[in-house]
Design an enzyme around this catalytic site. Structure first.
Site, PDB file in Angstrom:
ATOM      1  N   SER A 143      28.587  26.654 -19.541  1.00  0.00           N
ATOM      2  CA  SER A 143      27.642  26.955 -20.967  1.00  0.00           C
ATOM      3  C   SER A 143      28.701  26.561 -21.974  1.00  0.00           C
ATOM      4  O   SER A 143      29.928  26.752 -21.826  1.00  0.00           O
ATOM      5  CB  SER A 143      27.114  28.292 -20.856  1.00  0.00           C
ATOM      6  N   TYR A 156      29.437  37.563 -21.718  1.00  0.00           N
ATOM      7  CA  TYR A 156      28.695  36.563 -21.415  1.00  0.00           C
ATOM      8  C   TYR A 156      29.668  35.190 -21.489  1.00  0.00           C
ATOM      9  O   TYR A 156      29.971  34.463 -20.399  1.00  0.00           O
ATOM     10  CB  TYR A 156      27.452  36.318 -21.892  1.00  0.00           C
TER      11      TYR A 156
END
Length: 235
Positions: A143, A156
Site C-alpha cells: 500500500s 496499518y
C-alpha cells in the site's frame, strides 16, 4: 510479453475488491486461478463467473490466511488440482484505522496476523518448490501506506512497511534463483476495504482493474525481467 496460458496462480483475498479483479484479469489471460478467502459464498460466486466466461479455470478454497495450517491446505489443493504454482499473489489484508492512543489492541493483532503473518505463510508454502524449479513469481500487495503514515494509520502503515521490507529482502535473496518478486503499492482504491477506513475521500479513487493490470504486467514480462516495485496512485 510472456504467454501466461496454462500457468497457475493463487490469489488470497480473492472474494472481492482487488483480489477478485486480479483473479479475473489473470484468468482472462489464460491462467488457472486458485481463489482464497474466508467468505465461502462470495468466493464460489467469483469462481463461477470465471469458469463460465474466461479462459482460465478457477478453484475456490475457503482459507484464513492467518492460519498456517489453512494456507498449507490451500497450496496443496492448488497443486493437486493444477500442478505447479507459478504465481502467488499475497493480496488479503486488513485495514483498520485508529490512533495508537485509542488502544485498539485487538485490531492491531488482526492486522499483524493477516497483513504480515499471512504474507509470510504464503511465501513459506510456495517458495521451496519454486526454488527447486528455478521459476515462479511472488506478488505482494502492499500500500502507499507502506511509504507514508497518517495520524490514524500508524499500525496499518507499520504492517504495510513490513510487507514492503519482506518484498525488498526476498528480492535480494532470490535475485539469482529464477524466482521473481514484485511489490505493488496501491493508493486509494474503490473497494469495501477503503470504504471501511476512516480516510477522507480527497480524490477520485482507483479501480480494482488498475491494480489487476499492474499484476498482469509484472508477471507477463520475459524471464530475465524482474519488476520489483510498482506504485499506483490516483491523479
Amino acid at each position: 510479453m510472456m504467454n501466461l496460458t496454462g500457468k497457475t496462480a493463487i490469489i488470497t483475498g480473492a472474494s472481492s475488491g482487488i483480489g477478485k479483479g486480479i483473479a479475473k484479469h489473470l484468468a482472462d489471460a489464460g491462467v488457472n486461478v486458485v481463489l482464497a478467502a474466508r467468505n465461502k459464498e462470495k468466493l464460489a460466486g467469483v469462481a463461477g463467473e470465471i469458469n463460465q466466461s474466461l479462459q482460465g479455470r478457477a478453484l475456490a478454497v475457503e482459507t484464513d490466511v492467518s492460519s498456517k495450517e489453512e494456507m498449507d491446505v490451500l497450496i496443496k489443493q492448488a497443486r493437486d488440482t493444477f500442478g505447479n504454482v507459478d504465481i502467488f499473489v499475497n493480496n488479503a489484508g486488513q485495514m483498520l484505522h485508529s490512533r495508537v492512543q485509542d488502544g485498539h489492541v485487538d485490531e492491531w493483532e488482526k492486522m499483524i496476523d493477516v497483513n504480515i503473518k499471512g504474507v509470510l505463510y504464503g511465501i513459506h508454502g510456495v517458495l521451496p518448490e519454486m526454488l527447486e524449479r528455478k521459476s515462479g513469481h511472488i506478488i505482494n500487495i502492499a500500500s502507499v501506506s507502506g511509504h507514508e503514515v497518517t495520524k490514524v494509520s500508524t499500525v496499518y502503515s507499520a504492517t504495510k512497511f513490513a510487507v514492503k521490507a519482506i518484498s525488498m529482502g526476498l528480492e535480494k535473496e532470490l535475485a539469482r534463483t529464477g524466482v521473481r518478486v514484485t511489490n505493488i503499492s496501491p493508493g486509494k482504491v474503490d473497494t469495501d476495504l477503503a470504504s471501511a477506513s476512516q480516510s477522507s475521500p480527497d480524490r477520485k479513487p482507483l479501480h480494482t482493474d488498475d491494480i489487476a493490470k499492474s499484476v498482469v504486467y509484472a508477471v507477463s514480462q520475459p524471464d530475465y525481467v524482474n519488476v520489483n516495485e510498482i506504485t499506483v496512485r490516483p491523479v
